[in-house]
Design an enzyme around this catalytic site. Structure first.
Site: not given
Length: 254
Positions: A179, A96, A64, A186, A126-127
């Site tokens: 996830d 976004p 951010h 990962d 985002h993992t």
């Protein structure tokens, strides 16, 4: 196992300095505070040990900060980014959105000098983390006039999300992890996208055109390739400038 202190050492505290450099430097605090990196790294490690969500929160804060104003892999962090002197909630509209299409994502990143490779690599962040139902609810019910569920989402995945986010009696903080291994850095995120199990529309959009889909496949098949790309893109994003000062007291503008 978690996002490394190396990502975060330049974020956790802002140190006083006697002079301001013109650009970022790996040894920015060498003379003014030689133990800065050790101090920050220790503080971050301790915080993550107490709360596993800290890693994702700090990674998102870094994203951010760079996007608006200007464990996993480790790297030397270029230091000396200037701090802004204003903070406006309205500026978050520059980030976004979870609903962005691939063309919107590409435009948002390219405006900041970031490539499609950077887009896919950084999306891999985002993992880690968690999302509230509000960020993906439109994909699992009343998607459009033709489909109740977003057709790009795997049906069984959508059904599991409906259970987490019921129409009635939804808990205030209901949501889902990005996830299943949400505290481990990962490449599971990329594997899920290829299965139609990306949580956000913007995640699933990465396989909507050949160029980004090829990168998703590459990172899904190689943790090493993802880690290398992520490091390079994080350093590149960290170099986006726009701030005006280095705080002498992190709580107030100089």
């Amino acid at each position: 196992m978690f996002v490394i202190a190396a990502i975060l050492r330049s974020l956790f505290i802002i140190l006083s300095v006697s002079s301001l450099g013109a650009s970022l430097s790996l040894n920015y605090y060498e003379k003014t505070c030689p133990d800065a990196e050790l101090i920050v790294a220790k503080a971050v490690r301790n915080a993550i040990m107490k709360d596993k969500t800290v890693a994702a929160a700090l990674l998102r804060m870094h994203f951010h900060d760079c996007f608006i104003r200007s464990g996993g892999p480790t790297w030397e962090v270029p230091k000396g980014r200037k701090d802004g002197i204003v903070s406006r909630a309205s500026e978050t509209t520059q980030l976004p959105a979870p609903t962005f299409s691939i063309s919107q994502l590409q435009q948002s990143f390219s405006q900041r000098g970031l490539s499609m490779n950077d887009l896919v690599a950084l999306s891999g962040g985002h993992t880690l983390g968690f999302s509230h139902c509000s960020s993906f609810q439109s994909r699992i019910r009343n998607f459009n006039a033709t489909h109740d569920i977003d057709p790009s989402m795997h049906p069984s995945f959508a059904e599991s999300l409906k259970k987490v986010c019921p129409v009635k009696k939804q808990e205030k903080n209901a949501g889902a992890t990005m996830d299943p291994s949400a505290t481990t850095f990962d490449n599971t995120y990329f594997k899920l996208i290829l299965q139609g199990k990306g949580l956000f529309s913007s995640d699933q959009a990465l396989v909507s055109i050949p160029k980004t889909k090829d990168l998703v496949s590459k990172f899904a098949s190689s943790q090493g390739a993802f880690s290398e790309a992520f490091v390079n893109s994080m350093i590149k994003m960290s170099s986006i400038t726009g701030g005006q000062e280095v705080r002498k007291d992190c709580r107030v503008v100089n």
